[in-house]
Design a protein around this motif. Structure first.
Motif, PDB file in Angstrom:
ATOM      1  N   LEU A   2       0.840  -1.188   0.000  1.00 40.85           N
ATOM      2  CA  LEU A   2       0.000   0.000   0.000  1.00 40.85           C
ATOM      3  C   LEU A   2       0.875   1.237   0.000  1.00 40.85           C
ATOM      4  N   THR A   3       0.519   2.173  -0.849  1.00 38.09           N
ATOM      5  CA  THR A   3       1.253   3.423  -0.932  1.00 38.09           C
ATOM      6  C   THR A   3       0.265   4.552  -1.187  1.00 38.09           C
ATOM      7  N   ALA A   4       0.731   5.758  -1.018  1.00 38.36           N
ATOM      8  CA  ALA A   4      -0.055   6.948  -1.334  1.00 38.36           C
ATOM      9  C   ALA A   4       0.914   8.097  -1.541  1.00 38.36           C
ATOM     10  N   LYS A   5       0.497   9.041  -2.335  1.00 36.63           N
ATOM     11  CA  LYS A   5       1.334  10.221  -2.568  1.00 36.63           C
ATOM     12  C   LYS A   5       1.545  10.954  -1.243  1.00 36.63           C
ATOM     13  N   GLU A  52       9.830  -7.012  -5.991  1.00 35.70           N
ATOM     14  CA  GLU A  52       9.508  -7.122  -7.416  1.00 35.70           C
ATOM     15  C   GLU A  52       8.163  -7.785  -7.672  1.00 35.70           C
ATOM     16  N   ASP A  53       7.788  -8.729  -6.833  1.00 33.03           N
ATOM     17  CA  ASP A  53       6.530  -9.448  -7.054  1.00 33.03           C
ATOM     18  C   ASP A  53       5.350  -8.857  -6.274  1.00 33.03           C
ATOM     19  N   SER A  54       5.517  -7.659  -5.751  1.00 34.40           N
ATOM     20  CA  SER A  54       4.445  -7.017  -4.994  1.00 34.40           C
ATOM     21  C   SER A  54       3.315  -6.538  -5.892  1.00 34.40           C
ATOM     22  N   VAL A  55       2.133  -6.566  -5.335  1.00 32.98           N
ATOM     23  CA  VAL A  55       0.999  -5.873  -5.932  1.00 32.98           C
ATOM     24  C   VAL A  55       0.983  -4.506  -5.263  1.00 32.98           C
ATOM     25  N   VAL A  56       1.050  -3.450  -6.057  1.00 37.51           N
ATOM     26  CA  VAL A  56       1.100  -2.099  -5.514  1.00 37.51           C
ATOM     27  C   VAL A  56      -0.281  -1.463  -5.664  1.00 37.51           C
ATOM     28  N   ALA A  74      -7.051  -8.161  -5.597  1.00 38.11           N
ATOM     29  CA  ALA A  74      -5.676  -8.619  -5.834  1.00 38.11           C
ATOM     30  C   ALA A  74      -5.469 -10.025  -5.286  1.00 38.11           C
ATOM     31  N   VAL A  75      -6.039 -10.315  -4.135  1.00 32.77           N
ATOM     32  CA  VAL A  75      -5.926 -11.659  -3.560  1.00 32.77           C
ATOM     33  C   VAL A  75      -6.636 -12.662  -4.455  1.00 32.77           C
ATOM     34  N   ARG A  76      -7.809 -12.307  -4.925  1.00 24.03           N
ATOM     35  CA  ARG A  76      -8.552 -13.216  -5.795  1.00 24.03           C
ATOM     36  C   ARG A  76      -7.783 -13.503  -7.087  1.00 24.03           C
TER      37      ARG A  76
END
Length: 83
Positions: A2-5, A52-56, A74-76
């Protein structure tokens, strides 16, 4: 991941602090977040990096329920289920 500006995170933190009666400015809050981000990515031990294999998921413009839905999707997908 998880990210945010920084601006979105500063806005959230500023509003949270204001609700708790803390005095600061949005500009101070943004500066603190930018400083912490710089420390996190440049520290010698365990610098913050995205695998590298992260879902962002960028949460900058999302509310809590939207973040949850994106994470669930994303999990699904990762499990091979329909999104």
């Amino acid at each position: 991941f998880l990210t945010a500006k920084p601006e979105a995170r500063a806005r959230r933190r500023f509003e949270e602090d204001k609700a708790k009666g803390r005095t600061s400015t949005y500009e101070q809050t943004l500066a603190e977040i930018n400083e912490r981000d710089e420390r996190d990515v440049s520290r010698e031990d365990s610098p913050l990096t995205i695998a590298e294999d992260s879902v962002v998921i960028d949460t900058s413009e999302l509310d809590l329920s939207e973040v949850f839905e994106q994470m669930l999707s994303a999990v699904r997908v990762a499990k091979g289920e329909a999104a």
